[in-house]
Design a protein around this motif. Sequence first.
Motif, PDB file in Angstrom:
ATOM      1  N   PHE A  32       0.834  -1.208   0.000  1.00  0.00           N
ATOM      2  CA  PHE A  32       0.000   0.000   0.000  1.00  0.00           C
ATOM      3  C   PHE A  32       0.868   1.256   0.000  1.00  0.00           C
ATOM      4  O   PHE A  32       0.620   2.195  -0.756  1.00  0.00           O
ATOM      5  N   GLY A  33       1.895   1.264   0.841  1.00  0.00           N
ATOM      6  CA  GLY A  33       2.787   2.420   0.912  1.00  0.00           C
ATOM      7  C   GLY A  33       3.546   2.644  -0.375  1.00  0.00           C
ATOM      8  O   GLY A  33       3.721   3.776  -0.820  1.00  0.00           O
ATOM      9  N   MET A  34       4.017   1.572  -0.998  1.00  0.00           N
ATOM     10  CA  MET A  34       4.765   1.709  -2.240  1.00  0.00           C
ATOM     11  C   MET A  34       3.863   2.168  -3.377  1.00  0.00           C
ATOM     12  O   MET A  34       4.303   2.882  -4.274  1.00  0.00           O
ATOM     13  N   THR A  35       2.620   1.764  -3.363  1.00  0.00           N
ATOM     14  CA  THR A  35       1.702   2.154  -4.436  1.00  0.00           C
ATOM     15  C   THR A  35       1.188   3.574  -4.240  1.00  0.00           C
ATOM     16  O   THR A  35       1.378   4.431  -5.107  1.00  0.00           O
ATOM     17  N   TRP A  36       0.542   3.835  -3.119  1.00  0.00           N
ATOM     18  CA  TRP A  36      -0.108   5.125  -2.904  1.00  0.00           C
ATOM     19  C   TRP A  36       0.832   6.170  -2.323  1.00  0.00           C
ATOM     20  O   TRP A  36       0.745   7.347  -2.690  1.00  0.00           O
ATOM     21  N   GLY A  37       1.725   5.768  -1.437  1.00  0.00           N
ATOM     22  CA  GLY A  37       2.657   6.721  -0.841  1.00  0.00           C
ATOM     23  C   GLY A  37       3.634   7.281  -1.854  1.00  0.00           C
ATOM     24  O   GLY A  37       3.811   8.494  -1.969  1.00  0.00           O
ATOM     25  N   VAL A  38       4.274   6.393  -2.610  1.00  0.00           N
ATOM     26  CA  VAL A  38       5.223   6.848  -3.627  1.00  0.00           C
ATOM     27  C   VAL A  38       4.487   7.538  -4.765  1.00  0.00           C
ATOM     28  O   VAL A  38       4.979   8.528  -5.315  1.00  0.00           O
ATOM     29  N   GLY A  39       3.300   7.061  -5.109  1.00  0.00           N
ATOM     30  CA  GLY A  39       2.501   7.733  -6.145  1.00  0.00           C
ATOM     31  C   GLY A  39       2.160   9.157  -5.757  1.00  0.00           C
ATOM     32  O   GLY A  39       2.262  10.086  -6.566  1.00  0.00           O
ATOM     33  N   ILE A  51       5.258  11.271  -6.035  1.00  0.00           N
ATOM     34  CA  ILE A  51       5.558  11.594  -7.435  1.00  0.00           C
ATOM     35  C   ILE A  51       4.706  12.780  -7.896  1.00  0.00           C
ATOM     36  O   ILE A  51       5.212  13.699  -8.546  1.00  0.00           O
ATOM     37  N   VAL A  52       3.424  12.778  -7.558  1.00  0.00           N
ATOM     38  CA  VAL A  52       2.547  13.902  -7.929  1.00  0.00           C
ATOM     39  C   VAL A  52       3.043  15.187  -7.271  1.00  0.00           C
ATOM     40  O   VAL A  52       3.094  16.246  -7.905  1.00  0.00           O
ATOM     41  N   PHE A  53       3.453  15.102  -5.999  1.00  0.00           N
ATOM     42  CA  PHE A  53       3.993  16.267  -5.301  1.00  0.00           C
ATOM     43  C   PHE A  53       5.251  16.781  -5.995  1.00  0.00           C
ATOM     44  O   PHE A  53       5.440  17.986  -6.158  1.00  0.00           O
ATOM     45  N   MET A  54       6.119  15.871  -6.441  1.00  0.00           N
ATOM     46  CA  MET A  54       7.339  16.268  -7.143  1.00  0.00           C
ATOM     47  C   MET A  54       7.009  16.966  -8.464  1.00  0.00           C
ATOM     48  O   MET A  54       7.706  17.919  -8.857  1.00  0.00           O
ATOM     49  N   LEU A  55       5.977  16.534  -9.155  1.00  0.00           N
ATOM     50  CA  LEU A  55       5.580  17.194 -10.399  1.00  0.00           C
ATOM     51  C   LEU A  55       5.111  18.619 -10.133  1.00  0.00           C
ATOM     52  O   LEU A  55       5.402  19.529 -10.915  1.00  0.00           O
TER      53      LEU A  55
END
Length: 72
Positions: free
Chosen positions: A15-22, A25-29
């Motif tokens: 869950f963390g790797m899917t939603w947390g990193v996702g 990534i949106v925050f980095m964009l």
Amino acid sequence: MLEGFQLTEAQVAEFGMTWGVGGFIVFMLFIIASLAKESKAGKFGTFILFFVLAFGILGFVAKNVIQWVLKL
């Protein structure tokens, strides 16, 4: 099992790797877009910023797609 959650450690990590990193990534964009706007980079400069700074994101997404295709 985690007490009270009824989830295994593997499920929490997935869950963390899917939603947390996702989400990260949106925050980095958003950060890249803000950087392009504040630096007045123009269209070509903005493209370069997104291409270079978001290139690592492509690797992360490609890894997940390859795992999904090969069913690993």
